[in-house]
Each structure stands twice: as C-alpha cells, then as structure tokens.
Design a protein around this motif. Structure first.
Motif, short mmCIF file in Angstrom:
data_model
loop_
_atom_site.label_atom_id
_atom_site.label_comp_id
_atom_site.label_asym_id
_atom_site.label_seq_id
_atom_site.Cartn_x
_atom_site.Cartn_y
_atom_site.Cartn_z
N ILE A 61 0.84 -1.20 0.00
CA ILE A 61 0.00 0.00 0.00
C ILE A 61 0.87 1.25 0.00
CG2 ILE A 61 -1.68 1.33 1.34
CD1 ILE A 61 -2.85 -1.17 0.00
N GLN A 62 1.91 1.25 0.82
CA GLN A 62 2.79 2.42 0.91
C GLN A 62 3.48 2.69 -0.43
OE1 GLN A 62 5.24 1.08 4.12
NE2 GLN A 62 3.75 1.61 5.68
N LYS A 63 3.97 1.63 -1.06
CA LYS A 63 4.66 1.81 -2.34
C LYS A 63 3.71 2.33 -3.41
CE LYS A 63 8.09 -1.77 -1.36
NZ LYS A 63 8.53 -3.16 -1.63
N PHE A 64 2.48 1.82 -3.43
CA PHE A 64 1.50 2.30 -4.40
C PHE A 64 1.23 3.79 -4.19
CE2 PHE A 64 -2.90 3.42 -5.37
CZ PHE A 64 -2.92 3.17 -6.74
N LEU A 65 0.97 4.19 -2.96
CA LEU A 65 0.67 5.60 -2.67
C LEU A 65 1.87 6.49 -2.98
CD1 LEU A 65 -1.26 5.12 0.70
CD2 LEU A 65 -2.25 5.63 -1.54
N ARG A 66 3.07 5.98 -2.77
CA ARG A 66 4.28 6.73 -3.09
C ARG A 66 4.47 6.88 -4.60
NH1 ARG A 66 9.36 3.24 -2.25
NH2 ARG A 66 8.52 2.45 -4.23
N ASP A 67 4.23 5.79 -5.34
CA ASP A 67 4.53 5.76 -6.77
C ASP A 67 3.40 6.29 -7.63
OD1 ASP A 67 6.91 4.57 -6.04
OD2 ASP A 67 6.27 2.53 -6.54
N ARG A 68 2.20 6.45 -7.07
CA ARG A 68 1.04 6.90 -7.85
C ARG A 68 0.44 8.16 -7.24
NH1 ARG A 68 3.12 3.83 -10.76
NH2 ARG A 68 2.22 2.00 -11.84
N PRO A 69 1.17 9.28 -7.27
CA PRO A 69 0.63 10.52 -6.68
C PRO A 69 -0.66 10.96 -7.36
CG PRO A 69 2.63 10.95 -7.97
CD PRO A 69 2.53 9.47 -7.81
N GLU A 70 -0.82 10.61 -8.63
CA GLU A 70 -2.06 10.99 -9.31
C GLU A 70 -3.26 10.26 -8.70
OE1 GLU A 70 -0.55 7.34 -11.42
OE2 GLU A 70 0.32 9.17 -10.56
N ALA A 71 -3.05 9.04 -8.23
CA ALA A 71 -4.13 8.30 -7.56
C ALA A 71 -4.44 8.94 -6.21
CB ALA A 71 -3.74 6.84 -7.39
N GLY A 115 -8.46 12.53 -3.39
CA GLY A 115 -8.66 13.72 -2.58
C GLY A 115 -7.88 13.65 -1.28
N ALA A 116 -6.64 13.14 -1.38
CA ALA A 116 -5.87 12.85 -0.18
C ALA A 116 -4.48 13.45 -0.22
CB ALA A 116 -5.77 11.33 0.01
N ALA A 117 -3.87 13.50 0.95
CA ALA A 117 -2.44 13.75 1.10
C ALA A 117 -1.86 12.52 1.78
CB ALA A 117 -2.19 14.99 1.94
N PHE A 118 -0.66 12.13 1.38
CA PHE A 118 -0.03 10.92 1.92
C PHE A 118 1.26 11.30 2.62
CE2 PHE A 118 3.04 7.36 0.89
CZ PHE A 118 2.64 6.55 1.93
N ILE A 119 1.37 10.91 3.88
CA ILE A 119 2.61 11.11 4.64
C ILE A 119 3.49 9.89 4.41
CG2 ILE A 119 3.62 11.39 6.93
CD1 ILE A 119 1.20 12.97 7.73
N SER A 120 4.68 10.09 3.89
CA SER A 120 5.52 8.99 3.43
C SER A 120 6.00 8.11 4.57
CB SER A 120 6.74 9.54 2.68
OG SER A 120 7.65 10.13 3.60
N ARG A 121 6.39 6.89 4.19
CA ARG A 121 6.92 5.93 5.17
C ARG A 121 8.19 6.47 5.82
NH1 ARG A 121 8.98 2.77 8.29
NH2 ARG A 121 8.53 0.54 8.47
N SER A 122 9.03 7.13 5.08
CA SER A 122 10.24 7.68 5.68
C SER A 122 9.91 8.72 6.74
CB SER A 122 11.15 8.29 4.60
OG SER A 122 10.48 9.31 3.89
N ASP A 123 8.85 9.50 6.51
CA ASP A 123 8.43 10.49 7.50
C ASP A 123 7.80 9.82 8.73
OD1 ASP A 123 9.35 12.63 6.05
OD2 ASP A 123 7.40 13.09 5.15
N THR A 124 6.99 8.78 8.52
CA THR A 124 6.36 8.15 9.67
C THR A 124 7.38 7.43 10.55
OG1 THR A 124 5.79 6.16 8.38
CG2 THR A 124 4.11 7.89 8.55
N ASN A 125 8.51 7.04 9.97
CA ASN A 125 9.59 6.49 10.81
C ASN A 125 9.96 7.47 11.91
OD1 ASN A 125 9.95 4.00 9.57
ND2 ASN A 125 11.49 4.76 8.14
N GLN A 126 9.98 8.76 11.57
CA GLN A 126 10.36 9.79 12.53
C GLN A 126 9.17 10.23 13.39
OE1 GLN A 126 13.64 10.41 12.63
NE2 GLN A 126 13.78 8.98 10.90
N GLY A 169 -16.27 4.05 -4.57
CA GLY A 169 -16.55 4.71 -5.83
C GLY A 169 -15.46 5.64 -6.28
N HIS A 170 -14.24 5.43 -5.81
CA HIS A 170 -13.12 6.32 -6.14
C HIS A 170 -12.76 6.31 -7.61
CE1 HIS A 170 -10.77 2.61 -6.22
NE2 HIS A 170 -11.23 2.33 -5.03
N GLY A 171 -13.05 5.22 -8.31
CA GLY A 171 -12.79 5.15 -9.74
C GLY A 171 -11.34 4.93 -10.13
N ILE A 172 -10.49 4.59 -9.18
CA ILE A 172 -9.06 4.38 -9.45
C ILE A 172 -8.82 2.92 -9.82
CG2 ILE A 172 -6.74 4.45 -8.44
CD1 ILE A 172 -7.88 6.63 -6.51
#
Length: 288
Positions: free
Chosen positions: A25-35, A40-51, A203-206
C-alpha cells in the motif's frame, strides 16, 4: 457492504499489522501521486512516519510531531493518509504475552497525537501464517535462530487479535475502526490495493494497474542459506544486500516455501482462532 470512512479532512491511520501488505500500500501511494490526488488525499511517506511514529513510542513522547505533520497537509484535502506498520510496536516480544503487547500504550499515544477526526484501517492475518511470515522477517533482518528455537519462545495459545481490536475500539470508537482481512490478497495485489482504497472512498474510480511486486519471501533453500550466512554478516548494509540477493534468487516462487509449523500446530491454531478472526472482520467481504 463497504464502510464509508469519508468525512471532511479525516486522518486515515493504516496501522498494520506487520506482514499484511502494508508496504505494498505504501509503495502504491508513493509511486502513484495521481491516484492520491484523485482520492482527494495527502499521503505522509513511510520515511516520515519512521520519525513521527517509530515503534509507537514517539507520539507518547512528543505528540506534537504527528499532530503538526497531519495538520500541515490537511488543508484542501478530504483525507490525510498515514500508513505505518510499526505504529503499535513489535508483534512478539520475549517475556511479554500476546500479540503486540505494547499496543495499548501506542494506540493511546497516537489517539492523543492526532487532532483531526481519525479513522483506523487495520489488517489481521491467520495466526499460523502470521507466525511463519514474521519468523522469516526476523531472518531477513539478520536473525539466525532456528524456527524450532524461535517458536519455543511464543505462547501459541495467546495469539488472539481481539485485545488489540478492543483497544482500537476503546480509543477511536468501533464505528471508526475497520478490521480488514489480509486473505483478500488472494484476489491479486491490484484487487487488494483497490479494496484498500474502497475502504477510504467507495466509488473512487481508481484502477491500480500496479506492477511493482510486494516483498518476496524466501524458499526453504533460501532459509537454509540465510541461517548459515547471517552469523557472518557484520553490518546493516551486508544484511540488506544478502536479503535482496536471497529474495531475488531463492524466493518461494522459484522453489518450495519453508515448512515451519507442522500440520497439527496449524490445525490447532485454526481451531482456536478461526471463528474469532472471522467475527472480528468488519466490514465483511468475501475473498475471491
């Protein structure tokens, strides 16, 4: 029926468990910013959540870090997604009973550190599969304990997911907690990702169409090699290089997977926890 987690600027806390597709899931959200944008979201990266979260202690020690990070990206989006499998601590700790024995304190810390309305997505996995997969993870990380020695430190009669789910419910409210079934991965990784997105926004359509592979596990031969070579490795870089080599050339898609728990142990775990696990899943969804 799929639970709708939508509300204005909701923090989606995808908290694990380990070995349940969190990194996919993390890799998909990182690699698909258009998704992420389409969601309608913002994603906090795995590297940031480490901290921001670490192994669950950071929100207790400095709640402002996670609060400020989620608030900072909340403007103009429906969801802030935080995905971090270490959030509730380590799943198995010598000398402590149960799965995720430090989860309750971690959950309290995260709840206090998130100012936005919060919803939790948590995946659980059949105990036999979870135990075997997590053991292999310890080997990937450099351990060279045999499975027989490692599993002897675990009480197989004290591996219920129910206490963890109850703790999530008590802090966030059961109406704000989705308990999902990792077995849905059997439908394929794109279906698994799409299902995750459905839990956030039906119904996100992605259409994921994501070709990156989730982490491969090692075969029996790969395990034998790892147990022999791990005592000789001296640095994190050596362990990382060895893990990647074994996952590429000695993975369980090339040769038989390790036989760890015996059939009697697997049957006993299924008898003990199977019905309970099914009752914990919400919303219910049939595995294809």
């Amino acid at each position: 029926m799929v639970t709708n987690l939508s509300s204005a600027t909701t923090c989606i806390l995808h908290l694990g468990a380990h070995k349940t597709g969190t990194s996919l899931i993390q890799k998909f959200l990182r690699d698909r910013p258009e998704a992420v944008d389409q969601l309608g979201a913002a994603f906090i990266s795995r590297s940031d959540t480490n901290q921001l979260i670490g192994w669950g202690a950071v929100p207790r020690q400095d709640p402002g870090l996670l609060k400020d990070a989620t608030n900072a990206v909340a403007a103009g989006v429906d969801f802030v997604i935080v995905s971090h499998e270490n959030s509730l601590g380590r799943p198995l700790i010598p000398g402590k009973s149960g799965l995720y024995p430090e989860a309750d304190r971690a959950i309290e810390g995260i709840r206090n550190a998130v100012e936005l309305p919060a919803k939790v997505i948590y995946y659980i996995r059949a105990q036999a599969d979870f135990v075997e997969s997590y053991y292999l993870q310890t080997v990937h990380q450099g351990s060279y304990a045999s499975f027989r020695d490692w599993v002897a430190t675990i009480d197989l009669d004290d591996l219920s997911w129910e206490p963890l789910v109850s703790s999530l419910d008590s802090r966030f409210g059961s109406e704000n907690v989705v308990i999902a079934d990792f077995a849905f991965i059997e439908a394929g990784q794109n279906a698994f990702i799409e299902r995750f997105l459905d839990l956030i926004k039906p119904g996100h359509g992605i259409i994921p169409d994501y070709s990156a592979k989730r982490n491969l596990s090692i075969s029996q031969l790969g395990l034998d090699i790892a147990l022999a070579i791990n005592p000789l490795l001296e640095s994190a870089d050596e362990r990382r290089t060895t893990r990647k080599f074994l996952q590429r050339h000695f993975n369980n898609s090339r040769s038989p997977r390790p036989e760890l728990l015996n059939p009697e142990q697997k049957s006993a775990l299924q008898d003990r926890y199977g019905d309970e696990n099914r009752n914990l899943i919400r919303p219910t969804v049939e595995v294809a």
